[in-house]
Enzyme design. Structure first.
Site, PDB file in Angstrom:
ATOM      1  N   ARG A   1      50.804 -17.169   7.018  1.00 19.81           N
ATOM      2  CA  ARG A   1      50.971 -16.826   8.094  1.00 19.81           C
ATOM      3  C   ARG A   1      52.619 -16.586   8.792  1.00 19.81           C
ATOM      4  O   ARG A   1      52.941 -18.183   8.070  1.00 19.81           O
ATOM      5  CB  ARG A   1      49.821 -17.659   9.102  1.00 19.81           C
ATOM      6  CG  ARG A   1      48.120 -17.681   8.704  1.00 19.81           C
ATOM      7  CD  ARG A   1      47.409 -18.080   9.656  1.00 19.81           C
ATOM      8  NE  ARG A   1      47.737 -19.597   9.861  1.00 19.81           N
ATOM      9  CZ  ARG A   1      48.065 -20.152  10.307  1.00 19.81           C
ATOM     10  NH1 ARG A   1      48.844 -20.265  11.362  1.00 19.81           N
ATOM     11  NH2 ARG A   1      48.053 -21.491   9.932  1.00 19.81           N
TER      12      ARG A   1
ATOM     13  N   TYR B   1      48.672 -10.700   4.083  1.00 21.14           N
ATOM     14  CA  TYR B   1      48.111 -12.081   3.390  1.00 21.14           C
ATOM     15  C   TYR B   1      47.273 -12.293   4.246  1.00 21.14           C
ATOM     16  O   TYR B   1      47.334 -12.426   5.262  1.00 21.14           O
ATOM     17  CB  TYR B   1      49.641 -13.060   3.572  1.00 21.14           C
ATOM     18  CG  TYR B   1      49.306 -14.591   3.499  1.00 21.14           C
ATOM     19  CD1 TYR B   1      48.178 -15.018   2.236  1.00 21.14           C
ATOM     20  CD2 TYR B   1      48.702 -15.428   4.939  1.00 21.14           C
ATOM     21  CE1 TYR B   1      47.809 -16.550   2.694  1.00 21.14           C
ATOM     22  CE2 TYR B   1      48.433 -16.467   5.374  1.00 21.14           C
ATOM     23  CZ  TYR B   1      47.551 -16.858   4.209  1.00 21.14           C
ATOM     24  OH  TYR B   1      47.232 -18.410   3.901  1.00 21.14           O
TER      25      TYR B   1
ATOM     26  N   LYS C   1      41.958 -15.877  12.352  1.00 19.55           N
ATOM     27  CA  LYS C   1      42.799 -16.334  13.555  1.00 19.55           C
ATOM     28  C   LYS C   1      42.683 -15.760  14.581  1.00 19.55           C
ATOM     29  O   LYS C   1      42.682 -15.850  15.443  1.00 19.55           O
ATOM     30  CB  LYS C   1      43.888 -16.353  12.307  1.00 19.55           C
ATOM     31  CG  LYS C   1      43.522 -18.004  11.080  1.00 19.55           C
ATOM     32  CD  LYS C   1      42.403 -18.672  11.816  1.00 19.55           C
ATOM     33  CE  LYS C   1      43.240 -19.554  10.164  1.00 19.55           C
ATOM     34  NZ  LYS C   1      42.444 -20.786  10.426  1.00 19.55           N
TER      35      LYS C   1
ATOM     36  N   HIS D   1      38.936 -24.473  15.851  1.00 16.87           N
ATOM     37  CA  HIS D   1      39.370 -24.241  15.037  1.00 16.87           C
ATOM     38  C   HIS D   1      38.904 -25.571  14.552  1.00 16.87           C
ATOM     39  O   HIS D   1      39.560 -26.749  13.626  1.00 16.87           O
ATOM     40  CB  HIS D   1      40.913 -24.674  14.856  1.00 16.87           C
ATOM     41  CG  HIS D   1      41.733 -24.065  13.422  1.00 16.87           C
ATOM     42  ND1 HIS D   1      42.682 -24.183  13.090  1.00 16.87           N
ATOM     43  CD2 HIS D   1      41.423 -23.592  11.949  1.00 16.87           C
ATOM     44  CE1 HIS D   1      43.235 -24.512  11.899  1.00 16.87           C
ATOM     45  NE2 HIS D   1      41.898 -24.031  11.084  1.00 16.87           N
TER      46      HIS D   1
ATOM     47  N   SER E   1      46.199 -26.731   9.503  1.00 15.81           N
ATOM     48  CA  SER E   1      45.772 -26.019   8.282  1.00 15.81           C
ATOM     49  C   SER E   1      46.326 -27.621   6.778  1.00 15.81           C
ATOM     50  O   SER E   1      47.351 -28.651   7.506  1.00 15.81           O
ATOM     51  CB  SER E   1      46.666 -24.853   8.724  1.00 15.81           C
ATOM     52  OG  SER E   1      45.968 -24.092   9.754  1.00 15.81           O
TER      53      SER E   1
ATOM     54  N   CYS F   1      44.899 -30.093   6.229  1.00 19.93           N
ATOM     55  CA  CYS F   1      44.123 -31.539   6.243  1.00 19.93           C
ATOM     56  C   CYS F   1      42.993 -31.946   6.161  1.00 19.93           C
ATOM     57  O   CYS F   1      42.926 -32.566   5.604  1.00 19.93           O
ATOM     58  CB  CYS F   1      44.329 -31.611   7.995  1.00 19.93           C
ATOM     59  SG  CYS F   1      46.276 -31.371   8.385  1.00 19.93           S
TER      60      CYS F   1
ATOM     61  N   LYS G   1      39.844 -29.946   5.760  1.00 25.41           N
ATOM     62  CA  LYS G   1      38.709 -29.790   6.215  1.00 25.41           C
ATOM     63  C   LYS G   1      37.338 -29.457   5.550  1.00 25.41           C
ATOM     64  O   LYS G   1      36.787 -29.423   5.729  1.00 25.41           O
ATOM     65  CB  LYS G   1      39.066 -28.269   7.714  1.00 25.41           C
ATOM     66  CG  LYS G   1      39.830 -28.949   8.312  1.00 25.41           C
ATOM     67  CD  LYS G   1      38.839 -27.567   9.879  1.00 25.41           C
ATOM     68  CE  LYS G   1      39.233 -26.841  10.276  1.00 25.41           C
ATOM     69  NZ  LYS G   1      40.824 -25.861   9.969  1.00 25.41           N
TER      70      LYS G   1
ATOM     71  N   ASP H   1      35.850 -23.468   8.484  1.00 18.97           N
ATOM     72  CA  ASP H   1      37.116 -23.156   9.424  1.00 18.97           C
ATOM     73  C   ASP H   1      37.381 -23.049  10.458  1.00 18.97           C
ATOM     74  O   ASP H   1      37.717 -22.843  11.076  1.00 18.97           O
ATOM     75  CB  ASP H   1      38.109 -21.975   8.781  1.00 18.97           C
ATOM     76  CG  ASP H   1      39.816 -22.020   8.902  1.00 18.97           C
ATOM     77  OD1 ASP H   1      40.141 -22.884   9.317  1.00 18.97           O
ATOM     78  OD2 ASP H   1      39.909 -20.818   9.409  1.00 18.97           O
TER      79      ASP H   1
ATOM     80  N   ARG I   1      45.321 -19.185  -2.462  1.00 17.14           N
ATOM     81  CA  ARG I   1      44.216 -19.461  -1.983  1.00 17.14           C
ATOM     82  C   ARG I   1      42.801 -19.085  -2.858  1.00 17.14           C
ATOM     83  O   ARG I   1      43.511 -18.420  -3.494  1.00 17.14           O
ATOM     84  CB  ARG I   1      43.929 -18.000  -0.417  1.00 17.14           C
ATOM     85  CG  ARG I   1      45.055 -19.095   0.449  1.00 17.14           C
ATOM     86  CD  ARG I   1      44.284 -20.036   0.948  1.00 17.14           C
ATOM     87  NE  ARG I   1      45.720 -20.082   2.392  1.00 17.14           N
ATOM     88  CZ  ARG I   1      45.175 -20.430   3.623  1.00 17.14           C
ATOM     89  NH1 ARG I   1      43.879 -21.450   4.140  1.00 17.14           N
ATOM     90  NH2 ARG I   1      45.913 -20.831   4.717  1.00 17.14           N
TER      91      ARG I   1
ATOM     92  N   GLY J   1      35.310 -38.675  -0.473  1.00 15.25           N
ATOM     93  CA  GLY J   1      33.259 -38.804  -0.818  1.00 15.25           C
ATOM     94  C   GLY J   1      33.737 -40.571   0.524  1.00 15.25           C
ATOM     95  O   GLY J   1      32.555 -40.741   0.965  1.00 15.25           O
ATOM     96  N   GLU J   2      34.425 -41.728   0.340  1.00 15.36           N
ATOM     97  CA  GLU J   2      34.032 -42.384   0.981  1.00 15.36           C
ATOM     98  C   GLU J   2      34.631 -42.118   2.828  1.00 15.36           C
ATOM     99  O   GLU J   2      34.088 -43.445   3.471  1.00 15.36           O
ATOM    100  CB  GLU J   2      35.943 -43.043   1.143  1.00 15.36           C
ATOM    101  CG  GLU J   2      35.348 -43.620  -0.452  1.00 15.36           C
ATOM    102  CD  GLU J   2      33.995 -44.367  -1.090  1.00 15.36           C
ATOM    103  OE1 GLU J   2      33.440 -44.757  -0.772  1.00 15.36           O
ATOM    104  OE2 GLU J   2      34.635 -44.294  -2.756  1.00 15.36           O
TER     105      GLU J   2
HETATM  106  C1  OXD Z   1      44.237 -22.433   8.234  1.00 13.46           C
HETATM  107  C2  OXD Z   1      43.932 -21.181   7.848  1.00 13.46           C
HETATM  108  O1  OXD Z   1      46.313 -21.813   7.654  1.00 13.46           O
HETATM  109  O2  OXD Z   1      42.278 -21.752   7.918  1.00 13.46           O
HETATM  110  O3  OXD Z   1      44.618 -22.730   9.301  1.00 13.46           O
HETATM  111  O4  OXD Z   1      44.044 -20.794   6.749  1.00 13.46           O
HETATM  112 MN    MN Z   2      42.610 -22.961   9.340  1.00 11.28          MN
END
Ligand code: OXD
Ligand code: MN
Length: 640
Positions: A112, A257, A266, A286, A308, A310, A312, A333, A424, A549-550
């Site tokens: 992005r 992209y 987004k 988000h 982004s 982290c 998710k 997301d 991705r 998993g913890e």
């Molecule tokens: C982001 C995505 O950049 O989900 O947050 O692609």
């Molecule tokens: Mn995202």
């Protein structure tokens, strides 16, 4: 393991069959759908509702495509798109898997581009908080209407000459749900058309719905002219992503992209979505959504906001280590959430697929993702094995020879990564083995708790519960995290990323906070809010908490708090687990003291950073409640 399997014997036969089917589909599409625009009355366009037709005709007149194709969402159409993309050199088959494809983008078009992403409104203040008026804001790039129009006129006239313009009617959210919204994207990219059918619900059914209700978001996209490679045309020097919320319009030029081109994600679901949500009294966030069933069989849902990259997707597909717990995935997301008539906050995932970051995904970190992505998937910018499989950093031991994301030979001695850090997978959500039974529920799922978090190597405890809603809103406003590869930022700087929405706010952040603060009403069951940090490190740079998993141990405590169990103690930051309340059985040596320590100097500095950020980025648009919360935090720390 999947990526080391040899080429299935029937692959060649299947490929030939698929190609033959696609040829037939294409021929039939040519006759029935792909109709030359110039000089022809388009039978397909006649079937469109008047507003959609006007949008398509205006876009065609501006961009001058050779053909217009209205996507019906059929399998034949998908096969035809794949065939076209193969012919154009945009995708290569990955014979090791079932219906999987590899795309290599132009190396200048890999993420992005936040610096080229703008929101347009009559008044700058609608978009940019007071403190930043007239200056570049980290929280909302403003573009004036005349500059917006000029940017379109400088780029779009004739930009689709010789190309097909695909018209993609799409629904964000289950079709017909009162929480869903519709868009129509026109694009000159077959990759976008194919990916949109994975990431959203597209096709004739959406057109039918549009005939009943003509409201839709107009999305115009072109990969642009003048740059890129044969398989990946783009125009990085002139890339621009524009949003005009007042007109329900998104315009994107120059990049193919994902976040710049799959405009439902987004651009619509977050930037325009946040504006629509405020107008209509709900939330577009988000956030991932998961269902958690405890050993007693009681199921609760939580939503969680992380910047982004982290983890998710990892949390959304978690395999809990705690016995008797089950996690099911609603979305990884984005969450659209609205209070129902009974005062319950209900959430839908507006998407239909996962556009997940590949590096770091493995049997160890996310086995569920690994069993989701090796069918019906488009991989972008990952590395390719000689057997026609994929590989990325963090997947497992590197094979001895690969083709990297740029198409060059790669060995484990090569100094650059084999897969781009923002490479991705784009996979249908329904393939996820733990997709929640309610993931397409028109009513949405009830949310019991909201988690906020970031990548904080120092100072920030594993989990802290907000004292109340306003304190939770402050936690969201003060969120920070290490920078991500999902956008153009470099390095490991800790950036402010309030509510993980910094790149995605569609309107003034001060007004956004006011909107959150205005949500509690009599009769509403406000979810509890928590801040989590899986990423704290010790002096030696080693993670203090095992994560993955913890993290179910933290979720267990969160759910106990949702039941108002007194399993907490109060600290200057908020409530944390009482000694012994967080189940660490069998985890071995965890330094709980360090994991939950609240270093005074660190937190005094943190309050200074927050104050500076609020002052410099928001100024007088900051709701006074946020300043009260900051003062309380500072006083609490000083007293401690
Ligand atoms: C982001 C995505 O950049 O989900 O947050 O692609
Ligand atoms: Mn995202």
């Amino acid at each position: 393991m999947l990526h080391y399997k040899t080429i299935p014997e029937d692959y060649v036969r299947r490929t030939e069959q698929c190609a033959a089917a696609a040829q037939a589909a294409l021929a039939c599409n040519r006759a029935a759908h792909v109709t030359a625009l110039r000089g022809h009355k388009l039978p397909q366009l006649a079937a469109l509702s008047p507003k959609v037709r006007a949008f398509v005709e205006r876009s065609a007149a501006l961009c001058e495509p050779e053909h217009v194709h209205v996507c019906d969402g059929s399998e034949a159409e998908a096969a035809a798109l794949l065939l076209l993309m193969r012919q154009q050199g945009t995708v290569r088959p990955l014979p090791q898997y079932d219906n999987c494809w590899l795309t290599r983008t132009d190396p200048a078009d890999v993420a992005r581009v936040e610096s080229r992403t703008f929101i347009c409104s009559e008044r700058e203040r609608d978009v940019v908080p007071a403190a930043r008026a007239g200056a570049r804001s980290a929280l909302g790039n403003y573009i004036a209407p005349h500059d917006y129009d000029a940017a379109v006129q400088e780029r779009f006239p004739g930009c689709m000459k010789g190309r097909t313009m695909y018209v993609i009617p799409f629904s964000m959210g289950p079709l017909g749900s009162p929480l869903s919204k519709i868009g129509v994207e026109v694009t000159d990219s077959a990759y976008v058309a194919y990916s949109m059918r994975v990431m959203t619900r597209i096709g004739s059914k959406v057109l039918e719905q549009l005939r009943k209700d003509e409201q839709f978001v107009r999305c115009l996209h072109s990969v642009g002219v003048g740059g890129g490679t044969a398989g990946w045309p783009c125009d990085p020097a002139r890339t621009i992503i524009l949003h005009r919320p007042a007109d329900n319009e998104i315009v994107s030029y120059g990049s193919g992209y994902g976040g710049n081109s799959l405009l439902g994600k987004k651009c619509f679901a977050l930037r325009l979505g946040s504006v629509i949500a405020r107008r209509e009294g709900w939330l577009a966030e988000h956030m991932l959504i998961v269902g958690i069933t405890d050993p007693k069989g009681r199921k609760r849902y939580i939503a969680a906001a992380f910047p982004s990259a982290c983890g998710k997707t990892n949390l959304a597909m978690m395999t809990p280590s705690l016995p008797g717990y089950k996690v099911e995935c609603v979305g990884d997301d984005i969450a659209w959430m609205r209070f129902d008539d009974d005062g319950v906050l209900r959430a839908i995932n507006p998407e239909n697929g996962f556009f997940g970051v590949a590096p770091g995904t493995s049997e160890a970190t996310n086995p569920i993702a690994m069993s989701t992505v090796f069918r019906n998937t488009v991989f972008t910018n990952v590395a390719e094995t000689p057997e026609g499989g994929v590989w990325w950093e963090g997947m497992g031991p590197a094979p001895p020879a690969l083709t990297d994301w740029r198409g060059q030979a790669w060995t484990p001695d090569t100094k650059t990564p084999a897969a781009h850090p923002n490479s991705r997978f784009c996979s249908p959500a329904e393939q996820c083995p733990i997709i929640d039974a309610e993931w397409e529920s028109a009513a949405g799922v009830p949310i019991s708790a909201i988690l906020l978090g970031g990548r904080r190597p120092a100072g920030v405890p594993l989990v802290v519960e907000a004292r109340d809603w306003a304190h939770g809103v402050f936690m969201g406003a003060a969120m920070r995290s290490e920078a991500t590869a999902a956008a153009e930022h470099a390095g490991k700087v800790v950036m402010h990323d309030p509510f993980a929405m910094r790149p995605f706010f569609g309107y003034n952040f001060g007004d956004y906070l006011q909107h959150w603060l205005s949500l509690p009403r009599p009769g509403r069951q406000m979810p509890k809010i928590f801040h989590v940090n899986w990423f704290r490190k010790d002096q030696q740079g080693k993670f203090l908490w095992p994560g993955f998993g913890e993290n179910s141990r933290v979720l267990e405590w969160v759910l106990r708090r949702c039941d108002d169990e007194p399993c907490h103690v109060t600290t200057p930051l908020g409530h944390v687990p009482a000694p012994g309340a967080l189940n660490t059985d069998g985890l071995g040596d965890i330094d709980m003291d360090e994991l939950f320590s609240i270093p005074k100097d660190f937190w005094l500095k943190e309050t200074e950073c927050i104050e500076k950020y609020f002052t410099e980025e928001v100024g007088e648009d900051m709701p006074s409640e946020m300043w009260n919360q900051l003062n309380t935090l500072r006083e609490n720390i000083k007293k401690a």
